[in-house]
Design an enzyme around this catalytic site. Sequence first.
Site, PDB file in Angstrom:
ATOM      1  CD  GLU A 295      -7.397 -68.732 100.205  1.00  0.00           C
ATOM      2  OE1 GLU A 295      -6.430 -69.701 100.453  1.00  0.00           O
ATOM      3  OE2 GLU A 295      -8.313 -68.459 101.061  1.00  0.00           O
TER       4      GLU A 295
ATOM      5  CG  ASP B  62     -11.333 -64.032  99.384  1.00  0.00           C
ATOM      6  OD1 ASP B  62      -9.869 -63.891  99.320  1.00  0.00           O
ATOM      7  OD2 ASP B  62     -11.887 -65.138  98.917  1.00  0.00           O
TER       8      ASP B  62
END
Lengths: 353, 353
Positions: A127, A73
């Site tokens: 994350e 991400d």
Amino acid sequence: MADTLHLAADPVELTAALVDVPSVSGDEAHLADLVERALTGQTPLEVTRSGNAVLARTNLGRPSRVVLAGHLDTVPINDNLPSRLENGILHGCGAVDMKGGDAVMLHLAATVLEPRHDLTFVFYDCEEVEAVRNGLGRIERDLPEWLKADLAIVCEPSNGVIEAGCQGTMRIEVRTKGVRAHTARGWMGVNAIHAIGEPLRRLEAYEPRQVDIDGCLYREGLQAVKVGGGVAGNVVPDEAVLTVNHRFAPDRTPAQAEQHLREVFEGYDVTVTDMSPGALPGLGAPITGELVAAAGGTPVAKLGWTDVARFAALGMPAVNYGPGDPLLAHTQQENVPVQQIRDCADVLRRFLS
Amino acid sequence: MADTLHLAADPVELTAALVDVPSVSGDEAHLADLVERALTGQTPLEVTRSGNAVLARTNLGRPSRVVLAGHLDTVPINDNLPSRLENGILHGCGAVDMKGGDAVMLHLAATVLEPRHDLTFVFYDCEEVEAVRNGLGRIERDLPEWLKADLAIVCEPSNGVIEAGCQGTMRIEVRTKGVRAHTARGWMGVNAIHAIGEPLRRLEAYEPRQVDIDGCLYREGLQAVKVGGGVAGNVVPDEAVLTVNHRFAPDRTPAQAEQHLREVFEGYDVTVTDMSPGALPGLGAPITGELVAAAGGTPVAKLGWTDVARFAALGMPAVNYGPGDPLLAHTQQENVPVQQIRDCADVLRRFLS
């Protein structure tokens, strides 16, 4: 936007392809699909999926195992897509944090066919958002055996330098109490905002430690990150809250760090609201030494907190090693020198082959 | 709920009747209708209306004029209606702030038929909310001639004691600036919250003046009423704002008070966000002396800010005089001893007749 990832080709082109598939936290499904499809069928990999995370490992019976981890991400796109290659610098959302590292991992997964260590690759989600959503935490709960290894390498940007361990982080609230009164009769009250002056004085006077561990210098910090208080424009306030973030070297446990903060703010109401332990650099382990030798140069301390600490908590040495300048992470201008991507891939290939 | 107000009867019963007509700021229309209807037709009054305010005056050609003012609105009802009379104490929302004073005014309007001074009665709206909505301010703009007088009596609760003048109030923002940085590298930033410690230290050390004017003792005050700052839990903040409320004796103009605050916070960025001048007690004027004599006792300083200051700014002596303990204003338990209502009515009748 790519519908196939070519893992074995150039890791720089692969980085650009990854950047060009938007994958803001929570929306990693499409990128995870592409990664899963590209890894499936690569000999000798076993591939599995956990939500928007993709895991792959070898099972070659090697005496040791190395886990390489990277998140898929990115922070929100900020008018910085698609990717753009200019004078050897690749620009675009996620270029530095951390699709360059992901590309290196994918390239190695497809091209290091006879590794010296068994390998586990973890591409995970979320994350960049609150810790409870972190895909690595979910994998730790659901697929703990996939994280077992003798060394963990988190390929977050580190300027191509081995960053060892990481500092812990703790947030506390320091709360003062007073007595409300109308400001026209202020002497009838006790002002809780005035009372926060003394804790601020202690913060101002605080001298953070610098701690050397295995030759890595950790610089601690103690910073107010928020202050709030006030009832109304004509009321002596009866409460104020100061939020303080402490970054502590990994020679201290969270309990020791908390004890230290309670001493700094002795006499005040202190509540711990958030805590993540640090990770010792673990440079004494032979396998870490091999990596350091492959990378050349001298390892440095990781000051920020990264998922390295999760692996350290599982009992293995863990380092941060990846292309790009971490100071550019989360900025609109994030970019990565393509040479660092190639160098990282070369160093890790040397270490793993 | 009353549909007619009986002005000439008992002012205590009239207070209860007013309390029993809810009139939270902005919703005074029904009460204003009742007041307007009750005053209209009372000889010798000229009655007019301004929004939810009702004004009435005599035009008897007296050499002097006294204006009596009271607001019709209350703070929000807090499970404290209807009114309840118990052991000589009348309880209920608005009992002390300030329907007791309104009742005294209405009773005098209906029963002092041959006053020594011409009289103006002002019943206005929205005193309990932000200054821009204050009905007295609207009247000052739309019907300025209705506020001209030689003495103003604001019948806010004063424990039945003449409170002379009032203190000014000023709010300032003290702003500190810093440089953002990640808390993991705190030394690269400058913490604006730490920097607010010094202004707080000055507030803690501040010794407010006590000023005697015409025998009235004004106690000043300087209180932080709000503090705020912070960007994120891992960022060294680059701005903090401290809001400070200064209550200043009426021997200082707002400009002088501001100058004083700039000296106190020398070296800091100071912005004045709100200011209302104080009002000198004006006890030297003969007409004020007559009122003090009628009330007996010794006038005291008004510490809070009231609409007395608006009248003082129009160039007339202005005092605060009404039934009830101002410390009970805005509390759920607000109540007024009925004897104070009767005493106030008697004192004002003596003064006006």
